[in-house]
Scaffold this active site. Structure first.
Site: not given
Ligand code: BES
Ligand code: ZN
Length: 456
Positions: A88, A153
């Site tokens: 997603d 996710e």
């Molecule tokens: N890939 C990211 C998380 C991430 C980005 C980790 C950069 C480390 C460095 C992930 O897909 C994401 O965006 N997660 C969300 C989590 C949330 C929606 C629960 C976030 O971090 O905002």
């Molecule tokens: Zn991600």
């Protein structure tokens, strides 16, 4: 060079074409009108797994978006790696700020521009192609692998935790491998050993029962937009310290050794400022930029609305004002507890001229990987073999809440082997991923699987 690595070189362009097909599907999980696109992306991945002659490939329905699963476990005496990724993506808006259409992947100066190019379709796809490099070149996949690709996710994985619990035996493994983070910089591969957690809130302040003429009523009736700004301003002090009582109670402070390790990282603060076009940085007093952005909790407004937003001036005193506020959390803060503390405190800040509503959105726990875990060493060495530079170990500020659940439910560590860059503009217009890192990512994944049996 092994035949599988050779296969990766020879099939470079084919891999990119396939990724483009996946990137063309707008599988946006926050958008309920995109359910068919979600299904299409899941179907695409099932098709690609089916080409790998695995022992098992299955699409699991959930109350939300489907989970793509694959498994190939021929060995009794070798480790089992659970590869996790998400298909997603975030919404593409604001679309007018993209230089090329978000769901029409375009290559410019060696970068693939598309929503999901880095987060996470491009990164997750590296592992599928690493597996293909074994299967199609006739070499056995060197370890047992299980693959799980989810479609929620970006909305906090609401159906994956129950799935882990329900399928604990099927998912049993020795480690999880994830590529959904960034490298330290474009020349420095890194393994991310810490991620922050999240508590995400929405607040609404209501004043009068309708929008009012700001001349007729202004000065006599409370303006919820003004009140909301004042309330938000009270959430932090001038040193950037969050003022919610109890907010820091469970924070595990950085040790002297942790802080020392941070100072050794090759971080260029001037370049960082320049890349963001800001004169100065801002954050919690007493902490460095890297500490602030990866190991300290935060509170930030993510969205803010009230009153007239259209062209020209409309003299109006709005009836309502609202905001979306995220708090990034660190070990051992508990997202539910923090959400409750926030709600209680926020309501206490409201004058009795307004009504306040606080709602909690998704959240998740922070995670830190045990640095002594043997899988990290194999990951670092795989990086070094392909990138020609030793990998660093660093913490990152983003969140992948399921990592904490992998530990809690399956009892395993996760190896966060990101091939992205902070310049990839994930969640922003013009998201991109370099062709070079896509290619090196596939090679690194294949090399990791090859090295792993020697380390276990
Ligand atoms: N890939 C990211 C998380 C991430 C980005 C980790 C950069 C480390 C460095 C992930 O897909 C994401 O965006 N997660 C969300 C989590 C949330 C929606 C629960 C976030 O971090 O905002
Ligand atoms: Zn991600």
């Amino acid at each position: 060079m092994s035949i599988s690595q050779q296969y990766i070189d020879e099939n470079k362009d084919k891999f990119v074409e396939e990724l483009f097909e996946l990137l063309r599907i707008p599988s946006i999980s926050t958008d309920s009108t995109k359910k068919d696109e979600i299904k299409k992306a899941a179907g695409f991945l099932i098709e690609k797994l089916n080409e790998l002659d695995l022992e098992r490939v299955e699409l699991f329905d959930t109350p939300g978006n489907p989970i793509v699963y694959g498994e190939h476990c021929p060995y009794d005496d070798r480790p089992t790696v659970l590869i996790y990724g998400h298909y997603d993506v975030q919404p593409s808006d604001p679309d007018d700020l993209w230089d090329t259409p978000p769901f029409e992947p375009t290559v410019k100066d060696g970068l693939i521009y598309a929503r999901g190019a880095s987060d996470d379709k491009g990164q997750a796809y590296t592992h599928l192609k690493a597996l293909e490099s074994y299967v199609k070149s006739g070499e056995p996949i060197p370890v047992n692998v299980k693959i799980i690709l989810e479609g929620e996710e970006e909305i906090g994985s609401p159906n994956l935790v129950p799935f882990l619990e329900e399928h604990k035996a099927m998912l049993s493994c020795d480690m999880v491998l994830i590529s959904d983070t960034a490298m330290f910089d474009k020349d420095t591969p890194s393994i991310t050993y810490g991620l922050r957690g999240l508590a995400y809130m929405e607040v609404e302040v209501t004043g009068p029962n309708r929008d009012l003429h700001s001349g007729v009523y202004g000065g006599a009736v409370e303006n919820p937009a003004n009140v909301l700004c004042e309330m938000i301003a009270k959430l932090k002090d001038e040193d950037g310290v969050i003022q919610i009582p109890g907010f820091y109670d469970d924070v595990i402070e950085l040790t002297g050794a942790d802080r020392e390790a941070y100072t050794k990282l090759p971080f260029d603060e001037e370049a960082y400022k320049k890349s963001l076009d800001v004169k100065a940085l801002h954050g919690e007093k007493g902490y460095s930029t890297l500490e602030r952005s990866s190991a300290r909790p935060t509170l930030d407004v993510n969205g803010l609305w009230s009153g007239y937003q259209g062209e020209g001036a409309k003299t109006v005193l709005p009836s309502k004002a609202g905001a979306k506020i995220s708090m990034r959390l660190v070990p051992d803060q508990h997202p539910k507890k923090i959400a409750e503390l926030f709600a209680k405190h926020f309501k206490s800040l409201a004058p009795d001229t307004v009504k306040v509503e606080v709602r909690e959105h998704h959240g998740g726990h922070a995670s830190v990987t045990d640095l002594d875990f043997y899988g990290l060493k194999a990951g670092a060495d795989a990086f070094e073999d392909i990138y020609g530079k030793p990998a660093l170990f660093s913490r990152e500020g983003g969140s992948i809440p399921i990592v904490a659940d992998f530990k809690k439910v399956l009892g395993v560590e996760s190896i966060l082997m990101g091939f992205g860059l902070t310049s990839n503009a994930i969640h922003s217009p013009n998201e991109n991923f370099s062709l070079k890192d896509f290619h090196r990512g596939i090679k690194t994944s294949a090399r990791f699987l090859e090295l792993l049996p020697e380390y276990s």
